[in-house]
Every structure is written in C-alpha cells, then in structure tokens.
Design a protein around this motif. Structure first.
Motif, PDB file in Angstrom:
ATOM      1  N   HIS A 220       0.816  -1.198   0.000  1.00  0.00           N
ATOM      2  CA  HIS A 220       0.000   0.000   0.000  1.00  0.00           C
ATOM      3  C   HIS A 220       0.854   1.255   0.000  1.00  0.00           C
ATOM      4  CE1 HIS A 220      -3.176   2.621   2.080  1.00  0.00           C
ATOM      5  NE2 HIS A 220      -3.527   2.458   0.825  1.00  0.00           N
ATOM      6  N   LYS A 221       2.012   1.186   0.687  1.00  0.00           N
ATOM      7  CA  LYS A 221       2.913   2.342   0.727  1.00  0.00           C
ATOM      8  C   LYS A 221       3.405   2.706  -0.673  1.00  0.00           C
ATOM      9  CE  LYS A 221       5.101   1.937   5.280  1.00  0.00           C
ATOM     10  NZ  LYS A 221       6.350   1.395   5.860  1.00  0.00           N
ATOM     11  N   LEU A 222       3.430   1.705  -1.562  1.00  0.00           N
ATOM     12  CA  LEU A 222       3.892   1.962  -2.928  1.00  0.00           C
ATOM     13  C   LEU A 222       2.979   2.949  -3.650  1.00  0.00           C
ATOM     14  CD1 LEU A 222       4.812  -1.648  -4.049  1.00  0.00           C
ATOM     15  CD2 LEU A 222       6.387   0.223  -3.680  1.00  0.00           C
ATOM     16  N   PHE A 223       1.725   3.023  -3.191  1.00  0.00           N
ATOM     17  CA  PHE A 223       0.768   3.921  -3.842  1.00  0.00           C
ATOM     18  C   PHE A 223       1.305   5.348  -3.892  1.00  0.00           C
ATOM     19  CE2 PHE A 223      -3.613   1.744  -3.462  1.00  0.00           C
ATOM     20  CZ  PHE A 223      -3.040   0.531  -3.776  1.00  0.00           C
ATOM     21  N   GLU A 224       2.132   5.682  -2.896  1.00  0.00           N
ATOM     22  CA  GLU A 224       2.637   7.049  -2.826  1.00  0.00           C
ATOM     23  C   GLU A 224       3.470   7.398  -4.058  1.00  0.00           C
ATOM     24  OE1 GLU A 224       4.701   6.640   0.817  1.00  0.00           O
ATOM     25  OE2 GLU A 224       2.854   6.564   2.010  1.00  0.00           O
ATOM     26  N   ARG A 225       3.992   6.376  -4.713  1.00  0.00           N
ATOM     27  CA  ARG A 225       4.851   6.664  -5.867  1.00  0.00           C
ATOM     28  C   ARG A 225       4.107   6.599  -7.186  1.00  0.00           C
ATOM     29  NH1 ARG A 225      10.086   2.953  -4.794  1.00  0.00           N
ATOM     30  NH2 ARG A 225      10.030   3.009  -2.519  1.00  0.00           N
ATOM     31  N   TYR A 226       2.875   6.132  -7.125  1.00  0.00           N
ATOM     32  CA  TYR A 226       2.151   5.955  -8.380  1.00  0.00           C
ATOM     33  C   TYR A 226       1.298   7.165  -8.697  1.00  0.00           C
ATOM     34  CZ  TYR A 226       2.986   0.965  -7.384  1.00  0.00           C
ATOM     35  OH  TYR A 226       3.535  -0.239  -7.094  1.00  0.00           O
ATOM     36  N   THR A 227       0.835   7.214  -9.958  1.00  0.00           N
ATOM     37  CA  THR A 227      -0.118   8.248 -10.315  1.00  0.00           C
ATOM     38  C   THR A 227      -1.532   7.679 -10.346  1.00  0.00           C
ATOM     39  OG1 THR A 227       0.373   7.703 -12.605  1.00  0.00           O
ATOM     40  CG2 THR A 227       1.506   9.609 -11.660  1.00  0.00           C
ATOM     41  N   GLN A 228      -1.646   6.345 -10.251  1.00  0.00           N
ATOM     42  CA  GLN A 228      -2.952   5.691 -10.321  1.00  0.00           C
ATOM     43  C   GLN A 228      -2.953   4.508  -9.365  1.00  0.00           C
ATOM     44  OE1 GLN A 228      -5.463   5.153 -13.285  1.00  0.00           O
ATOM     45  NE2 GLN A 228      -5.258   7.329 -13.635  1.00  0.00           N
ATOM     46  N   VAL A 229      -4.134   4.073  -8.989  1.00  0.00           N
ATOM     47  CA  VAL A 229      -4.228   2.857  -8.197  1.00  0.00           C
ATOM     48  C   VAL A 229      -3.817   1.682  -9.089  1.00  0.00           C
ATOM     49  CG1 VAL A 229      -5.839   1.302  -7.058  1.00  0.00           C
ATOM     50  CG2 VAL A 229      -6.038   3.762  -6.715  1.00  0.00           C
ATOM     51  N   PRO A 230      -2.926   0.803  -8.618  1.00  0.00           N
ATOM     52  CA  PRO A 230      -2.503  -0.299  -9.492  1.00  0.00           C
ATOM     53  C   PRO A 230      -3.615  -1.324  -9.695  1.00  0.00           C
ATOM     54  CG  PRO A 230      -1.570  -0.571  -7.322  1.00  0.00           C
ATOM     55  CD  PRO A 230      -2.247   0.758  -7.316  1.00  0.00           C
ATOM     56  N   ILE A 231      -3.543  -2.025 -10.812  1.00  0.00           N
ATOM     57  CA  ILE A 231      -4.492  -3.108 -11.103  1.00  0.00           C
ATOM     58  C   ILE A 231      -3.777  -4.418 -10.808  1.00  0.00           C
ATOM     59  CG2 ILE A 231      -5.860  -4.226 -12.883  1.00  0.00           C
ATOM     60  CD1 ILE A 231      -5.932  -1.552 -14.314  1.00  0.00           C
ATOM     61  N   VAL A 232      -4.330  -5.217  -9.919  1.00  0.00           N
ATOM     62  CA  VAL A 232      -3.622  -6.432  -9.516  1.00  0.00           C
ATOM     63  C   VAL A 232      -4.249  -7.697 -10.094  1.00  0.00           C
ATOM     64  CG1 VAL A 232      -2.715  -5.474  -7.402  1.00  0.00           C
ATOM     65  CG2 VAL A 232      -4.922  -6.617  -7.379  1.00  0.00           C
ATOM     66  N   SER A 233      -5.262  -7.556 -10.919  1.00  0.00           N
ATOM     67  CA  SER A 233      -5.931  -8.775 -11.385  1.00  0.00           C
ATOM     68  C   SER A 233      -5.093  -9.534 -12.409  1.00  0.00           C
ATOM     69  CB  SER A 233      -7.311  -8.469 -11.946  1.00  0.00           C
ATOM     70  OG  SER A 233      -7.229  -7.404 -12.836  1.00  0.00           O
ATOM     71  N   HIS A 234      -3.947  -8.975 -12.818  1.00  0.00           N
ATOM     72  CA  HIS A 234      -3.086  -9.708 -13.749  1.00  0.00           C
ATOM     73  C   HIS A 234      -1.774 -10.130 -13.096  1.00  0.00           C
ATOM     74  CE1 HIS A 234      -5.742  -9.014 -17.118  1.00  0.00           C
ATOM     75  NE2 HIS A 234      -5.926  -7.818 -16.615  1.00  0.00           N
ATOM     76  N   VAL A 235      -1.747 -10.161 -11.773  1.00  0.00           N
ATOM     77  CA  VAL A 235      -0.548 -10.645 -11.091  1.00  0.00           C
ATOM     78  C   VAL A 235      -0.396 -12.129 -11.414  1.00  0.00           C
ATOM     79  CG1 VAL A 235       0.501 -11.113  -8.855  1.00  0.00           C
ATOM     80  CG2 VAL A 235      -0.620  -8.941  -9.262  1.00  0.00           C
ATOM     81  N   LYS A 236       0.734 -12.473 -12.056  1.00  0.00           N
ATOM     82  CA  LYS A 236       0.924 -13.859 -12.505  1.00  0.00           C
ATOM     83  C   LYS A 236       1.764 -14.658 -11.530  1.00  0.00           C
ATOM     84  CE  LYS A 236      -0.937 -13.300 -16.595  1.00  0.00           C
ATOM     85  NZ  LYS A 236      -2.298 -13.770 -16.715  1.00  0.00           N
ATOM     86  N   VAL A 237       2.696 -13.988 -10.851  1.00  0.00           N
ATOM     87  CA  VAL A 237       3.622 -14.723  -9.990  1.00  0.00           C
ATOM     88  C   VAL A 237       3.826 -14.000  -8.667  1.00  0.00           C
ATOM     89  CG1 VAL A 237       4.905 -15.736 -11.901  1.00  0.00           C
ATOM     90  CG2 VAL A 237       5.653 -13.578 -10.956  1.00  0.00           C
ATOM     91  N   VAL A 238       4.030 -14.789  -7.629  1.00  0.00           N
ATOM     92  CA  VAL A 238       4.490 -14.263  -6.345  1.00  0.00           C
ATOM     93  C   VAL A 238       5.755 -15.048  -6.001  1.00  0.00           C
ATOM     94  CG1 VAL A 238       3.996 -14.004  -3.895  1.00  0.00           C
ATOM     95  CG2 VAL A 238       2.187 -13.651  -5.565  1.00  0.00           C
ATOM     96  N   VAL A 239       6.855 -14.344  -5.742  1.00  0.00           N
ATOM     97  CA  VAL A 239       8.113 -14.994  -5.419  1.00  0.00           C
ATOM     98  C   VAL A 239       8.452 -14.682  -3.962  1.00  0.00           C
ATOM     99  CG1 VAL A 239      10.503 -15.328  -6.103  1.00  0.00           C
ATOM    100  CG2 VAL A 239       8.844 -14.539  -7.777  1.00  0.00           C
ATOM    101  N   VAL A 240       8.713 -15.735  -3.190  1.00  0.00           N
ATOM    102  CA  VAL A 240       9.046 -15.544  -1.781  1.00  0.00           C
ATOM    103  C   VAL A 240      10.507 -15.939  -1.595  1.00  0.00           C
ATOM    104  CG1 VAL A 240       8.527 -16.274   0.574  1.00  0.00           C
ATOM    105  CG2 VAL A 240       6.688 -16.045  -1.086  1.00  0.00           C
ATOM    106  N   SER A 241      11.270 -15.113  -0.898  1.00  0.00           N
ATOM    107  CA  SER A 241      12.684 -15.441  -0.722  1.00  0.00           C
ATOM    108  C   SER A 241      12.836 -16.602   0.258  1.00  0.00           C
ATOM    109  CB  SER A 241      13.456 -14.230  -0.231  1.00  0.00           C
ATOM    110  OG  SER A 241      13.199 -14.035   1.129  1.00  0.00           O
TER     111      SER A 241
END
Lengths: 389, 369
Positions: free
Chosen positions: A96-117
């Motif tokens: 959510h903190k990333l929103f501060e850097r964006y100009t628009q609310v991100p769209i997450v319905s196309h998130v294809k991968v999640v990588v966990v270290s």
C-alpha cells in the motif's frame, strides 16, 4: 402528430439523458494504469523498534510498461517493466505504501507470480504470510508461487522480457524435462496448507546470466515453513514417483562395459499401492516407461543384434532406482516430509488407517517401508543401429 | 376471486419457475456449507438425498394445494382458519418472502461488490435490481414466467461453460475415498442440503395459477430435479478441483473455482464474470418471484384487487431497508440460516395446522370432490 406539452417534456428529458451517455467520463489511458504482473517478498533489514515481534518484509511490485513492449520491435532500449520496493511488517501495508509513488491505483488482477525469498519462507508460516494474496478478490487463484534462491527481488530483475512472464513460461516448460516440478498455483498451495500436508514449490535461482529453475523447496505441512531443498535430480525422482513426468532423458552405465548410455523415456506411468500389515505400512511403487536409445558410448555397439537394448534398459533402470531411493531416503529420514502424496494413497486404500495416522502422518511416513520397482522397456534406437570400431 | 383468471401459466413454466426460484445464493456457497457438515468428499451424495427429500416435500405441498383448486395459500388459509388467523398466516408468508427478497438482493450486492463492480456503490446495484423486479412483477405471473423461460437456457450454457473449464484442474482423487466414514456424515449433510432447495414453498401458490393443476406434482419434481442437477455438478467439480480441505476455508467456493482456471491462448481471463453474470440472473429470478408473492399476500390481506401495483412499489423501500439490516457478512449468512427455519414454519407447521383445522371443520372432503 401534435406536440403536446407532455411529448415536449419527454423530448427534453431524452435529450438531457444523452448527456449521461457520454461514456468517457471514467476514461483512463492504458499507458497510465499501473498493471501489476508480479510481486516478490523478501526479508528486510531489521532496524526499527516495531520489528521485535514481527519481521520486516520487503515487497517488490513489478509493473509492465506498455509503451516499451509496443516499441520493442523498433529496437528501443527501454525496459518493458519497472519494479518498486518498500518495507513494512505487514505485506499489504508495504504494498500500500507503494501507492505514494504511483499516479494511479494499481491493477492487480493480472498478477501472474508471487516470489518468496528462501530466508522468509524458512522464517515465516506461508499460510500467514500469503493470507492477503489468498483472500484478495482481484488476485486470481491461478497466480503461481515460487521460492527464490537468495533474494526474491533479484528474480524479478533478471531477464530480457518481463521477468514475471518469463517465470510463468519457465514453470510450465515441462515438455521434455523431468526435473521441473508441476507449477504450483495459489489454489494448489492453499489446498495443501489447508490439508496440513507437506509440499514442494519450484525454486528459482538468478545470476548474471539469467534465471533458472534450481530445484524445489520442501515446505513442511505442520508449520508451513520451508525446511530444505531438493536439487533437480531429486525433483526428477519425485516427478517419476508421482507420474508427473511426460518424457525425460535418463543416463546410466552399462553393466558389461561400464560405458555411458542415455535413453529418452516416454509413456511414464507410476502406480503406488499402500499395504497395511500388523500396523506396519508398506508402499509398493511401480514405475514403468518406454525408452528409445539415443546416445551410447559402447564401442563397438550393435543394436541390431544381441542384447544391447535390454542392457540399456537395465542400465537406466538401475540409475533411476538409485535416484529414487536416494530421494526417498532424504525425504523420509532427513526432512520427514511426505511431499509425494503417499498419504493420499493410504487414504484411498485404507481410509480407516489413514484416519488414525493423519495427524502425525509425516512421522509415520518416515518409518514406512517403500518398495520401488522400476521397469524401462527400451524399444528402438531411431535411425542408426550399428556403430563399428 | 382475487386471482386474475387471465394470468395462467403452463406446466413447463411452473417447472422453470420452481428451478429458477431454487437457484440463487446457494450455488456459490453450497460446496462449503455441505462439506462443513460432512467433513468428507461425499457432499454430492448429501445433495442428491437432500434433493429427494425436497422432491417429496414439494410433491406433498402440491397435493395439499390441489385440495383447494384455483386458490392460493393466502386464499385457502383464510377460508380454513377464518379471517383473523388467516390474515396472520398471510402476513407470515408476506414477511417470509420480503425477508428472502431482501437477503437475496443484499447477497447480490455483496458479491457484485467483491468480484464485479468494486467501484459501484452497493446502493446502486441493489436499487437497479429492485426497480427491474418491480417493473417485471406488476406485469403478473405470466410475464415473470416468460422471462424466466428465457433466462434458463442462458444460465445453463454459461454456467456449464465455466464448470467444464474447471475440468482442466479436476482430480477425481479429491472426491475419493467415497463413504470413507460411512453414511452418518452424509446424512448430517442432508440437513443443510435439503434447505438449499428453498423454493419448493412456491408450490403453495403456483398450482392455483396453472392451466393444468393436475401436473403440479410433475412440475415440482422436474423443477427440483433441474436444480439438483446444477447443485450436484457444482459440488462435484468444485470439490474435485479445490479439495475438501480448502473448500471449507472459502467464502464463495464456486467463484474460486472460476478464479483457479487459466486458459492459454484465450484473449480474456476472469471467467468468474461469466459465472456472476448468470448468477445475478438467478438471484433476480428468486428476488422477483418473492416480490410477487409478497405483493400478492398484501393485496389479499387488504382485500383489494386494485392495490397490487401500489403494494409492489410500496415493498421496494421495505426490501431495500431490510437488506441493509445485517451489518457484517456473518450477519447476512445468519439471516440465511434464519430463513431456513422460517421456511420450515411455512411448509411444515402452517400446512399441518391448516390440515388439522380443515379436518376438524370437515372442509377437506367437500373441497376435494
């Protein structure tokens, strides 16, 4: 037709309603939307006070840059993606903190991968860590999950194309490779975690040259934490046991001459039966496959006559049995984790026994006896049968 | 007297009305509800058994209604129990249908907000559906039935499309072993599943409108059979894809089935939109039929034939307001459970009471001839 005040009023209303039909009041350029395609979770540096109870997590979000993808053919050097990272103790809050850097609310319905270290997966319960992803209505259940060897962020930084898309293609590229685990979607992971059974996740490593599948991470069912890794050879053995391999190249050494032979196998079938006798559980594994002799270092080697085909079959049977035995030994006696699904076989064959054992299944599995029977029938040798000295 | 004689429906239409009424919110939550009870992958057997129970109950209700030909539940309850008690019974029915309508419309708003239109206020989605329902209902039962006849094929095609896409991830092992813990868990599941056929109460009303009331038993059995087919297929595919362990953790498992599917080479994703589109049609059918029965009841209590339209419009704010009574989603599910109990009152307690009174007053025989 006479125009009465009533029809006039209707006409005015109709014209006014047309204003609402403009349609573009909600319009945004596709280029300006933040289309998110991948996320990486890392363990961040511990510095702040609030991290005493909770570790800090670094969230990296990958967005695609549509203009760069469109202009790629023109030879421009703009990267087709951008990555943003922030940290917080809460995964959602960090994102959510990333929103501060964006100009628009991100769209997450196309998130294809999640990588966990790897370090995060070893430290935290995945069921807790991933709850936001499992619960979200926009992120699809078909999104794939990976464990990164080293930093997860690096995985999303290496690649020619959009790294998140490359990961999806790599994970599904199992046509003639036996060392790649079937891809694990959030749905499959969720089902495994809900059943408290141990499972494997594809593990990805990144270096200067690029990224590749480096094996699998073993996730323990009770804790949902990572407890170890399997190398590609061991993953191959697991795939043979579960019957998930379509075709694979197996090498072995000929008994008589000690020379190398390599066989391409196909039609791989695996059958696991559970036997219970006096409270002792035995699994009978029967693996069968057809083979084609591809490479042999026998000199002279004549496959037209004699028993060469049979010897090649025996050679790869032996090496495969060894791989499987080694992997089973590691899973039973080092990790104590049934990632193959023997538990499900027991449940199918002996539901009552399973009911009694299921709460301590990983321990029972470690004690169980497994009999492995591998049979490979080498049927032909393609276009060349004889090799003279 | 109060039933418009021109407002007749055929036997086929009755079947469609029954199955459309039954299919509603349940299709999204049933796999979880039943697996919660059984704890085994045998939920689909419970769904079949529940369907048989519902068929039996529906047939009995249809037979019961046939004792009073040409009269709806509202009319014969007054005939039997007298004006005052009859009015109370009517108001119970009106209350039940109003609450059910409000539950369906609220559930529709919640799910639409989650998955389809997150930026649209729930007030708008609820309002739209209610206004459309009022417009349909004032046209009478025949108009309602004709619309549903159009909806059913669309539902069947799109719903099966989504279900069969799930086959890519389907693993029959997730449904095995069958009956591993015997029949007891399955029978426990029947409690939940038979209530998921909520909709057979329409049999208290529909025979009065049928052009051939003799077919009413056949109509209700086939109607329940259609929804049973939907339900069984849904439970089998949802559990076969998602597994028993995961299904019990999910709010709307059937939507998660669509969310798990990824087809390559197809331009669009998000198949849940198709599922939700037909599901909203089915919510609408339940809502508007409830709306119709509630309006019918009020018209009867106040014994004025011309008041149907004002009552239908007057119910709009009531349904809308009741829809907002549950604050959290758990409250909403609690209303669903409450409706199950109210249903038992409507289809078991009241008909039995009416039967006893009718028997005592010797009315049953005279009407039967």
């Amino acid at each position: 037709m006479r125009i009465t005040p009533r029809t006039l009023l209707m006409l005015v209303c109709m014209v006014l309603l047309c204003v609402c039909l403009g349609g573009c009041w909600d319009y945004t350029d596709l280029e300006e939307r933040h289309l998110q395609v991948g996320e990486a979770l890392d363990l961040a540096e511990q510095s702040e006070e609030e991290t005493k109870s909770h570790p800090m997590i670094m969230v990296t979000a990958q967005h695609i840059v549509p203009e760069a993808i469109a202009s790629q053919k023109g030879g421009q050097q703009q990267k087709p993606y951008t990555n943003f990272s922030t940290t917080d103790i809460s995964v959602l809050k960090a994102w959510h903190k990333l929103f501060e850097r964006y100009t628009q609310v991100p769209i997450v319905s196309h998130v294809k991968v999640v990588v966990v270290s790897e370090d995060l997966a070893r430290k935290l319960n995945l069921n807790q860590l991933l709850m936001d992803y499992l619960r979200d209505t926009q992120i699809r259940y078909s999104c794939l999950l990976f464990i990164a060897e080293g930093r997860a962020k690096h995985i999303l930084e290496v690649g020619e194309d959009v790294p998140a898309f490359e990961l999806v293609d790599m994970a599904k590229n199992r046509e003639r490779i036996g060392s790649i685990l079937p891809e694990m979607s959030l749905q499959k992971v969720s089902a495994k975690m809900a059943a408290k059974s141990s499972f494997l996740l594809q593990m990805i490593g990144a270096s200067e040259g690029g990224k590749k599948v480096v094996g699998a991470a073993v996730i323990k069912g009770k804790s949902n934490k990572m407890i170890g890794t399997l190398n590609p050879g061991e993953v191959t053995a697991v795939n043979w046991l579960t019957g998930e391999t379509r075709s694979d190249m197996i090498k072995g050494f000929d008994d008589k001459t000690g020379q190398l032979v390599t066989v391409e196998t196909s039609e791989i079938k695996s059958r696991v039966r559970a036997q219970v006798q006096d409270g002792r559980i035995t699994f009978l594994v029967k693996v069968e496959a057809d083979g084609e002799l591809e490479e042999d270092w026998l000199l002279p080697g004549d496959a037209f006559e004699g028993d060469l085909l049979q010897r090649a079959g025996t050679a790869v049977e032996k090496s495969l049995t060894q791989m499987i035995r080694h992997t089973l030994d590691k899973l039973q006696h080092q990790y104590h984790a049934d990632v193959i699904g023997f538990g499900k076989k027991l449940q199918l064959d002996h539901p009552q026994v399973w009911e009694k054992m299921k709460d301590k299944w990983d321990e029972v599995f470690s004690e169980a006896e497994v009999k492995v029977d591998v049979h490979i029938q080498v049927r032909d040798y393609r276009t060349k049968g004889r090799k003279t000295k | 007297m109060l039933t418009n004689l021109q407002d007749r429906i055929t036997s086929t239409q009755t079947t469609v009305l029954v199955s459309s009424f039954i299919l509603g919110l349940g299709i999204l939550t049933l796999p979880r509800a039943v697996t919660d009870e059984t704890g085994t992958p045998d939920g689909w057997i419970s769904v079949i058994l529940g369907g048989l129970v519902a068929m039996l109950a529906g047939s009995l209700l249809a037979k019961f209604s046939q004792c009073f030909p040409g009269k709806t539940f509202y009319q014969y309850s007054q005939d039997i129990a007298g004006k005052w008690i009859g009015n109370i019974i009517c108001l119970y029915g009106v209350g039940y249908f109003t609450l059910l309508a409000s539950f369906e419309v609220r559930a529709m708003a919640e799910v639409t907000d989650f998955f389809l239109l997150p930026a649209t206020p729930k007030e708008v989605t609820m309002g739209m559906l209610l206004l459309a329902s009022a417009y349909l209902v004032v046209g009478g039962l025949n108009a309602v039935a004709r619309l549903y006849e159009g909806f059913l094929p669309i539902t069947v095609i799109l719903f099966f499309l989504v279900l069969f896409m799930g086959f890519k991830e389907f693993d029959v092992d997730h449904l095995r072993p069958v009956l591993s813990k015997g029949w007891l868990p399955v029978l426990q599941g029947v409690k939940t599943t038979s209530l998921s056929y909520l909709g057979l109460e329409t049999m208290l009303f529909l025979p009065a409108f049928m052009d051939k009331p003799r077919d009413s038993v056949k109509a209700v059995v086939v109607g329940i059979g259609i929804s049973m087919f939907f339900y069984v297929l849904t439970v089998i595919i949802v559990i076969g894809v998602l597994t028993v362990d995961d299904v019990v953790t999910l709010t709307f498992p059937t939507i998660d089935l669509a969310r798990s599917v990824e087809l390559e080479g197809v331009f669009f994703e998000r198949y849940e939109s198709f599922l939700l589109a037909v599901w909203i049609l089915q919510i609408f059918t339940t809502l508007s039929l409830c709306h119709y029965f509630a309006g019918l009841g009020l018209r009867h209590v106040f014994a004025n034939e011309n008041w149907f339209r004002p009552f239908v419009y007057g119910l709009l704010p009531v349904i809308y307001g009741l829809g907002w009574v549950p604050t959290t989603i758990n409250d909403m599910f609690a209303v669903g459970d409450l409706l199950g109990y109210l249903l038992l009152g409507l289809i078991v307690v009241i008909p039995l009471l009416l039967l006893i009174i009718a028997k005592m007053r010797g009315m049953l025989h005279a009407n039967h001839s």
